[in-house]
Design an enzyme around this catalytic site. Structure first.
Site, PDB file in Angstrom:
ATOM      1  N   ASN A  18       1.180 -18.675 -29.090  1.00 48.43           N
ATOM      2  CA  ASN A  18       2.470 -19.200 -28.632  1.00 48.43           C
ATOM      3  C   ASN A  18       3.159 -18.077 -27.861  1.00 48.43           C
ATOM      4  O   ASN A  18       4.075 -17.432 -28.361  1.00 48.43           O
ATOM      5  CB  ASN A  18       3.312 -19.649 -29.827  1.00 48.43           C
ATOM      6  CG  ASN A  18       4.632 -20.277 -29.405  1.00 48.43           C
ATOM      7  OD1 ASN A  18       4.776 -20.750 -28.279  1.00 48.43           O
ATOM      8  ND2 ASN A  18       5.604 -20.273 -30.300  1.00 48.43           N
TER       9      ASN A  18
ATOM     10  N   CYS B 156       5.913 -23.718 -23.669  1.00 50.20           N
ATOM     11  CA  CYS B 156       6.869 -24.553 -22.930  1.00 50.20           C
ATOM     12  C   CYS B 156       6.959 -24.103 -21.476  1.00 50.20           C
ATOM     13  O   CYS B 156       7.886 -24.483 -20.763  1.00 50.20           O
ATOM     14  CB  CYS B 156       8.254 -24.534 -23.591  1.00 50.20           C
ATOM     15  SG  CYS B 156       8.978 -22.896 -23.751  1.00 50.20           S
TER      16      CYS B 156
END
Length: 390
Positions: free
Chosen positions: A320, A348
């Site tokens: 991540n 994201c």
């Protein structure tokens, strides 16, 4: 506004929600298309769009953020204006939970005598209130000498942190070493697990979206996986769901999962280790979590920090990364034929995700499952959770 769009008095002025006038169903369609188009451009084969391979998961429409990052500039408190190069003064935000909105309302009553600075307000799942002031050293010195503003803030919140080192402000207006509290939580097998952190630590936008994210991560980890490497562990939001239940009767008693977590932020590493100890994942009888701190985007964890490890030691890699992606972390993967069978990549940032996807493809991985999580409604951003297989 139509019934399916967010009611905000700053809709035409604030830059935070550029898709605020678009119906959520249309937003979802556009985000899926953005992802598919980017993968096609990078020549990444997508799994068939179905209930099991690619899904789009909604989270919340409004009132879900329990963490707020705003800017103070020349008396204005808010976010960047859509039309001008300045900070738009914002009194209310429909994305905030009611407790956070109330705290922000009181924060705005303080007359901050600074030209510009950023701040974070946070309300924990238990109702604890915190503030992090990322002001210049000169402004902090002035505020300590002035006393009134910081004293008012200490009356509003339980913890005040100052600067990049996140020093804790005492009632005497002296700065003390960082201190960790249970500001956020993750979920393990559907049960909440509190995470130690500082107010200024990275976290997901809100408690509800995070519950959805961590559930998906659990679902993506194959049962046969026991030893994992995690990049960008932070304070453990994905670490503990990856480790699974502490009770060995709920997991694999003979071979419980283990994680080696690598993280850049020293404070996050300390908080993660303390959480693991408090929750019993690291004890006198077992140590299921190893934390290594360092800059793993530029210096690979194993070649520069710990020669006892290599990619081949793991069944699965969970990443991540920040906006810039994995960078040099993947270099050793290119140089070996013995690789982990699985890769879970959460991001994201579509551009860096795409760049790293090309590397994974070149290393022999194929995209097996993808879930796009809409934890940034009313904007073109979304969270990608992907499972790759050798």
């Amino acid at each position: 506004m139509t019934p399916n769009t967010l009611n905000c008095q700053y809709a035409d002025l604030c830059s935070a929600c550029p898709w605020i006038d678009i119906d959520p169903q249309v937003q979802a369609h556009e985000k899926i298309k953005m992802f598919q188009d980017q993968m096609e451009k990078a020549q990444i084969s997508l799994p068939k769009f179905s209930q099991t391979n690619i899904t789009f998961q909604k989270t919340a429409f409004d009132h879900f953020r329990d963490r707020l990052d705003f800017v103070i500039e020349n008396g204005n408190i808010g976010l960047f204006s859509k039309k001008e190069n300045r900070i738009l003064d914002i009194e209310t935000c429909p994305l905030l939970t009611e407790p956070l909105q109330n705290l922000y309302h009181e924060f705005r009553k303080i007359k901050w005598p600074i030209q510009k600075g950023s701040f974070r307000l946070r309300v924990s799942f238990s109702g604890k209130k915190g503030a992090w002031l990322d002001f210049s050293n000169l402004d902090i010195k002035k505020l300590i000498e002035e006393k009134n503003c910081l004293s008012q803030l200490l009356d509003l919140v339980d913890v005040v942190e100052i600067g990049q080192k996140r020093k804790v402000l005492l009632r005497t207006l002296k700065l003390n070493d960082p201190h960790f509290e249970y500001w956020t939580r993750t979920w393990v097998s559907g049960q909440p697990l509190s995470l130690l952190s500082s107010v200024g630590s990275f976290s997901q936008a809100g408690d509800l979206p995070n519950q959805i994210l961590t559930k998906i991560i659990e679902q993506f980890i194959p049962d046969r996986v026991h030893r994992m490497l995690e990049f960008g562990s932070g304070t453990g939001n994905l670490t503990f769901p990856a480790l699974g239940p502490l009770d060995v009767h709920q997991s694999n008693a003979q071979n419980p999962r283990q994680v080696v977590a690598v993280e850049y932020d020293p404070l996050a590493c300390q908080a993660l280790e303390q959480s693991a100890h408090r929750h019993g994942y690291n004890s006198e009888t077992q140590k299921r979590l190893t934390v290594i701190c360092g800059d793993f985007q530029r210096h690979h964890a194993f070649s520069s920090m710990n020669e006892n490890f290599s990619f081949s030691d793991f069944d699965l890699v969970l990443v991540n990364p920040p906006r810039s992606g994995l960078m040099s972390f993947l270099d050793p993967l290119k140089e070996t034929s013995k690789r982990p069978q699985y890769f879970i990549y959460m991001s994201c940032y579509l551009d860096s995700f795409t760049r790293d996807s090309v590397v994974l493809k070149d290393c022999g991985y194929s995209l097996d499952r993808v879930t796009l999580v809409d934890q940034f409604p009313h904007s073109p951003h979304f969270e990608i959770i992907s499972l790759w297989k050798q």
